[in-house]
Design a protein around this motif. Structure first.
Motif, PDB file in Angstrom:
ATOM      1  N   LEU A 169     109.910   9.069 -13.009  1.00 36.37           N
ATOM      2  CA  LEU A 169     111.340   8.830 -12.776  1.00 36.37           C
ATOM      3  C   LEU A 169     111.669   7.409 -12.291  1.00 36.37           C
ATOM      4  CD1 LEU A 169     114.102  10.207 -12.550  1.00 36.37           C
ATOM      5  CD2 LEU A 169     113.481  10.849 -10.236  1.00 36.37           C
ATOM      6  N   ASP A 170     112.502   6.730 -13.058  1.00 41.73           N
ATOM      7  CA  ASP A 170     112.940   5.371 -12.674  1.00 41.73           C
ATOM      8  C   ASP A 170     114.461   5.389 -12.573  1.00 41.73           C
ATOM      9  OD1 ASP A 170     113.263   2.683 -12.229  1.00 41.73           O
ATOM     10  OD2 ASP A 170     112.730   2.046 -14.251  1.00 41.73           O
ATOM     11  N   ILE A 171     114.937   6.120 -11.578  1.00 45.23           N
ATOM     12  CA  ILE A 171     116.383   6.232 -11.428  1.00 45.23           C
ATOM     13  C   ILE A 171     116.861   5.194 -10.410  1.00 45.23           C
ATOM     14  CG2 ILE A 171     116.630   7.884  -9.507  1.00 45.23           C
ATOM     15  CD1 ILE A 171     118.087   8.282 -13.005  1.00 45.23           C
ATOM     16  N   GLY A 172     118.161   4.951 -10.386  1.00 45.92           N
ATOM     17  CA  GLY A 172     118.694   3.938  -9.461  1.00 45.92           C
ATOM     18  C   GLY A 172     119.111   2.713 -10.258  1.00 45.92           C
ATOM     19  N   ASN A 232     123.211  12.109  -5.648  1.00 49.93           N
ATOM     20  CA  ASN A 232     123.949  11.677  -4.453  1.00 49.93           C
ATOM     21  C   ASN A 232     123.325  10.460  -3.793  1.00 49.93           C
ATOM     22  OD1 ASN A 232     126.140  13.386  -4.301  1.00 49.93           O
ATOM     23  ND2 ASN A 232     124.824  15.064  -3.563  1.00 49.93           N
ATOM     24  N   LEU A 233     123.028   9.474  -4.590  1.00 42.86           N
ATOM     25  CA  LEU A 233     122.402   8.269  -4.028  1.00 42.86           C
ATOM     26  C   LEU A 233     123.453   7.468  -3.265  1.00 42.86           C
ATOM     27  CD1 LEU A 233     120.183   7.158  -7.034  1.00 42.86           C
ATOM     28  CD2 LEU A 233     119.486   8.316  -4.944  1.00 42.86           C
ATOM     29  N   PRO A 234     123.034   6.791  -2.206  1.00 41.88           N
ATOM     30  CA  PRO A 234     124.024   6.032  -1.425  1.00 41.88           C
ATOM     31  C   PRO A 234     124.552   4.842  -2.218  1.00 41.88           C
ATOM     32  CG  PRO A 234     121.781   5.564  -0.687  1.00 41.88           C
ATOM     33  CD  PRO A 234     121.672   6.657  -1.697  1.00 41.88           C
ATOM     34  N   GLU A 235     125.799   4.468  -1.961  1.00 43.86           N
ATOM     35  CA  GLU A 235     126.342   3.234  -2.546  1.00 43.86           C
ATOM     36  C   GLU A 235     125.580   2.074  -1.914  1.00 43.86           C
ATOM     37  OE1 GLU A 235     128.679   2.285  -4.830  1.00 43.86           O
ATOM     38  OE2 GLU A 235     128.697   4.402  -5.407  1.00 43.86           O
ATOM     39  N   GLU A 236     125.194   1.102  -2.720  1.00 48.17           N
ATOM     40  CA  GLU A 236     124.416  -0.008  -2.166  1.00 48.17           C
ATOM     41  C   GLU A 236     125.024  -1.331  -2.583  1.00 48.17           C
ATOM     42  OE1 GLU A 236     119.834   1.342  -2.036  1.00 48.17           O
ATOM     43  OE2 GLU A 236     120.723   1.354  -4.028  1.00 48.17           O
ATOM     44  N   GLU A 237     124.824  -2.324  -1.743  1.00 48.06           N
ATOM     45  CA  GLU A 237     125.326  -3.680  -2.048  1.00 48.06           C
ATOM     46  C   GLU A 237     124.592  -4.240  -3.261  1.00 48.06           C
ATOM     47  OE1 GLU A 237     126.927  -6.447   0.063  1.00 48.06           O
ATOM     48  OE2 GLU A 237     128.189  -4.810   0.805  1.00 48.06           O
ATOM     49  N   ASN A 238     123.269  -4.030  -3.295  1.00 44.66           N
ATOM     50  CA  ASN A 238     122.442  -4.582  -4.368  1.00 44.66           C
ATOM     51  C   ASN A 238     121.552  -3.494  -4.963  1.00 44.66           C
ATOM     52  OD1 ASN A 238     123.085  -7.473  -4.105  1.00 44.66           O
ATOM     53  ND2 ASN A 238     122.192  -7.192  -2.077  1.00 44.66           N
ATOM     54  N   PRO A 239     122.138  -2.629  -5.796  1.00 40.70           N
ATOM     55  CA  PRO A 239     121.344  -1.481  -6.257  1.00 40.70           C
ATOM     56  C   PRO A 239     120.054  -1.847  -6.992  1.00 40.70           C
ATOM     57  CG  PRO A 239     123.491  -1.587  -7.357  1.00 40.70           C
ATOM     58  CD  PRO A 239     123.506  -2.616  -6.286  1.00 40.70           C
ATOM     59  N   ALA A 240     120.044  -2.985  -7.684  1.00 38.63           N
ATOM     60  CA  ALA A 240     118.811  -3.350  -8.400  1.00 38.63           C
ATOM     61  C   ALA A 240     117.685  -3.654  -7.408  1.00 38.63           C
ATOM     62  CB  ALA A 240     119.050  -4.551  -9.308  1.00 38.63           C
ATOM     63  N   LEU A 241     118.069  -4.003  -6.191  1.00 39.91           N
ATOM     64  CA  LEU A 241     117.062  -4.291  -5.161  1.00 39.91           C
ATOM     65  C   LEU A 241     117.006  -3.144  -4.160  1.00 39.91           C
ATOM     66  CD1 LEU A 241     117.994  -8.009  -4.301  1.00 39.91           C
ATOM     67  CD2 LEU A 241     116.367  -7.191  -5.986  1.00 39.91           C
ATOM     68  N   TYR A 274     117.398   1.372  -3.426  1.00 34.23           N
ATOM     69  CA  TYR A 274     116.659   2.628  -3.394  1.00 34.23           C
ATOM     70  C   TYR A 274     116.535   3.119  -4.835  1.00 34.23           C
ATOM     71  CZ  TYR A 274     115.615   7.347  -1.655  1.00 34.23           C
ATOM     72  OH  TYR A 274     115.017   8.562  -1.383  1.00 34.23           O
ATOM     73  N   ARG A 275     115.410   2.873  -5.447  1.00 36.40           N
ATOM     74  CA  ARG A 275     115.262   3.229  -6.854  1.00 36.40           C
ATOM     75  C   ARG A 275     113.806   3.550  -7.192  1.00 36.40           C
ATOM     76  NH1 ARG A 275     115.470  -1.918 -10.913  1.00 36.40           N
ATOM     77  NH2 ARG A 275     114.704  -0.224 -12.219  1.00 36.40           N
ATOM     78  N   ALA A 276     113.634   4.160  -8.352  1.00 33.71           N
ATOM     79  CA  ALA A 276     112.315   4.389  -8.952  1.00 33.71           C
ATOM     80  C   ALA A 276     111.306   4.977  -7.964  1.00 33.71           C
ATOM     81  CB  ALA A 276     111.829   3.089  -9.573  1.00 33.71           C
ATOM     82  N   ILE A 277     110.147   4.323  -7.842  1.00 32.58           N
ATOM     83  CA  ILE A 277     109.060   4.894  -7.031  1.00 32.58           C
ATOM     84  C   ILE A 277     109.493   5.055  -5.574  1.00 32.58           C
ATOM     85  CG2 ILE A 277     107.903   2.721  -6.367  1.00 32.58           C
ATOM     86  CD1 ILE A 277     106.091   5.853  -7.665  1.00 32.58           C
ATOM     87  N   ARG A 278     110.470   4.243  -5.148  1.00 34.20           N
ATOM     88  CA  ARG A 278     110.933   4.339  -3.751  1.00 34.20           C
ATOM     89  C   ARG A 278     111.569   5.707  -3.504  1.00 34.20           C
ATOM     90  NH1 ARG A 278     113.394  -1.837  -3.939  1.00 34.20           N
ATOM     91  NH2 ARG A 278     111.377  -2.731  -4.498  1.00 34.20           N
ATOM     92  N   ILE A 279     112.307   6.179  -4.504  1.00 33.40           N
ATOM     93  CA  ILE A 279     112.926   7.508  -4.376  1.00 33.40           C
ATOM     94  C   ILE A 279     111.832   8.576  -4.414  1.00 33.40           C
ATOM     95  CG2 ILE A 279     114.452   9.173  -5.526  1.00 33.40           C
ATOM     96  CD1 ILE A 279     116.173   6.852  -6.445  1.00 33.40           C
ATOM     97  N   CYS A 280     110.902   8.403  -5.353  1.00 26.57           N
ATOM     98  CA  CYS A 280     109.861   9.427  -5.525  1.00 26.57           C
ATOM     99  C   CYS A 280     108.958   9.533  -4.303  1.00 26.57           C
ATOM    100  CB  CYS A 280     109.029   9.124  -6.772  1.00 26.57           C
ATOM    101  SG  CYS A 280     109.963   9.432  -8.273  1.00 26.57           S
TER     102      CYS A 280
END
Ligand code: PEP
Ligand code: MG
Length: 539
Positions: free
Chosen positions: A332-335, A344-353, A355-361
């Protein structure tokens, strides 16, 4: 004939009707009318039709999603009966002597603005309801069904931009091409167009949605959209399309031919997919395997977290259909740009940097383990490998491997079979991973370089931002040096390395990659045969 230019992200041709996806900012044409009565009658009949449609939608929603969710259609019905609103529209027709759709658009803009400026949150939210009603009325008045309606015939999709979740929900059989006002070459819309072998032109700037339903030619070679093409253009198109079909026919003769240069240097040529339904394209284009299965598309297509069983069936289907050829599934590489409501991921200032991918997993172990168990179970049906995305450290790999081990021991104690010696790889798509690839190599069997993200993070250029194009250089020496470093480090530890980002299909670099020692290129299915042709012409 109207000619609109943008940037091509896939070279192909299409002719068909334009289908605008409903968006704010669509402009409606204004006409002066001398006699206003027929326009008022047109508006009245559109209003009656809209009310009929809304009643049907309300009943349908009531049975499918319940009273609370169906309420929205009641609110829309009430607004259509609001005297202030429809009175203002008829006054606009009479006083300004304009066509009904313009009067609807003009009046609704004023109402929406008024609502959005109110203090009360409930009233502010009514602004989008007014826009929704206006779109419905305009669609009826212009005879465009609804811009949001399902495609009734194969069409060229026009939108300001498309999110990955929007693209996955479309009926692919009915898409002839994509035109987006914004967008970037490595956006997932562009990737989807390449997978589907259809033209895509991005960055056209806003196009008037009153062209919805008009015939157009989309020239993905020059990046041009011709609306209402003249006879000469249509004849030209037909000739070029024939030549293009012949070229594809010639390319298909390369099926079954080895991927090696004239001097015998070999490189593996695999394909990228997002869904089991893409396998037909992989097989038709004779890819040697699947170098990147973007598993997050299974999550994007679903309304809720796909279960272990659902995922298992999909991975099994891919593994079986590939008849023992390698299938590399990226976990899974979501975000970032790939957003899913139910996460229900949090709104982020810089989503590309963010909470995404392996960080979520690694944070949500249960979510990760569900996917790993599904992959392990499917491993006995073919040649599946697992690949972790967005890695930046040794610790992330060891944590991911620990969770994989837990999943394995659970399956072992339940007596469920899986392949013990599945290959494990990581994506190298952060500068951190590329720079320390020598310390990461011992943990895995292979690397796959994700040049889309590697380029955005190395050059500090948002891959989604079309305004940075003049600064974007996919051939930047920093990228090429990082790739070379990764290849050398992988080989030092006897590991193989591929490229699965869009750069892998860039024929200007094919020879460079082969000389660097890249072992595999994984590209959109439609790029496999052109790339094979290129490889076989290298001396
Ligand atoms: C990449 O970053 O190059 C890649 C292949 O992954 P995605 O495009 O899905 O982010
Ligand atoms: Mg990536």
């Amino acid at each position: 004939m109207l000619e609109i230019n943008g940037k091509s992200v896939y070279n192909a041709l299409a002719m068909g009707r334009l289908h605008f996806l409903n968006r704010d900012g669509c402009t409606v044409k204004r006409f002066r009318v001398e006699i206003t009565r027929p326009e008022i009658l047109r508006f009245e009949s559109a209003r009656a039709q809209a009310k009929k449609d809304l009643h049907i939608l309300y009943e349908k929603a009531l049975t499918e999603v319940g009273e609370a969710n169906a309420q929205i259609f009641q609110i829309h019905l009430m607004m259509l009966d609001d005297e202030d609103y429809f009175g203002a529209i008829t006054s606009a027709i009479t006083n300004q002597k304009v066509n009904a759709e313009y009067a609807v658009s003009y009046t609704s803009d004023i109402f929406a603005r008024t609502f959005s400026e109110m203090d009360d949150e409930y009233m502010q939210a009514r602004a989008s309801d007014v826009k929704d009603i206006a779109n419905r009325l305009i669609a009826i008045l212009t005879g465009n069904d609804s811009c949001n309606s399902e495609l009734s015939e194969p069409s060229i999709i026009v939108a300001d931009d498309l999110t990955p979740s929007e693209t996955v929900q479309m009926d692919k059989e009915k898409i002839l091409g994509f035109v987006t006002f914004g967008g970037s070459p490595t956006s997932h819309t562009a990737i989807l167009a390449r997978t589907m072998n259809i033209p895509a032109v991005i960055g056209t700037g806003s196009i008037d949605c009153s062209f919805h339903g008009e015939t157009a030619i989309l020239d993905g070679f020059s990046g041009t959209l011709y609306i209402n093409p003249d006879e000469q253009k249509i004849a030209d198109y037909k000739k070029r399309k024939e030549l293009e079909d012949t070229r594809l026919e010639l390319l298909s003769r390369l099926r079954g031919q080895p991927d090696e240069t004239r001097s015998g240097k070999k490189i593996k040529l695999y394909a990228n997919i997002g869904n089991p339904s893409d396998i037909g394209l992989v097989i038709r284009n004779d890819a040697g395997g699947i170098g990147l299965f973007r598993s997050e598309f299974l999550y994007l297509e679903s309304n809720t977290f796909p279960s272990e069983e659902e995922q298992f069936l999909k991975y099994k289907e891919v593994a079986e259909n590939m008849l023992g050829k390698p299938v590399i599934v990226r976990t899974l590489d979501i975000g970032a740009d790939k957003k899913i409501d139910y996460f229900n991921l949090p709104e982020e200032e810089n989503p590309a940097l963010g909470y995404r991918a392996i960080r979520i997993c690694l944070t949500d172990k249960a979510l990760f383990k569900t996917q790993l168990r599904a992959l392990l179970r499917a491993s006995v049906f073919g040649n599946i490998s697992i690949m972790f995305p967005m890695i930046i450290s040794e610790k992330e790999i060891t944590n991911a491997l620990e969770i994989l081990e837990e999943a394995k021991s659970e399956l072992r104690s339940d007596g469920i079979p899986f392949k013990e010696d599945m290959e494990i790889g990581i994506m190298i798509e952060t500068p951190a991973a590329a720079i320390i690839s020598d310390t990461l190599a011992p943990y895995v069997n292979f690397f796959s370089i994700g040049t889309n993200d590697l380029t955005q993070y190395t050059l500090a250029i948002d891959r989604q931002n079309p305004h940075l194009e003049q600064f974007f250089d996919p051939h930047h020496p920093a990228i090429l040096r990082l790739i070379e470093t990764v290849v050398q480090n992988a080989h030092r530890y006897g590991k193989w390395v591929g490229i699965c980002g869009e750069l892998g299909a860039d024929q200007a670099l094919t020879e460079t990659f082969i000389n660097m020692g890249v072992d595999e290129l994984s590209v959109s299915p439609s790029f496999v045969l052109p790339l094979r042709e290129k490889i076989r012409n290298i001396s």
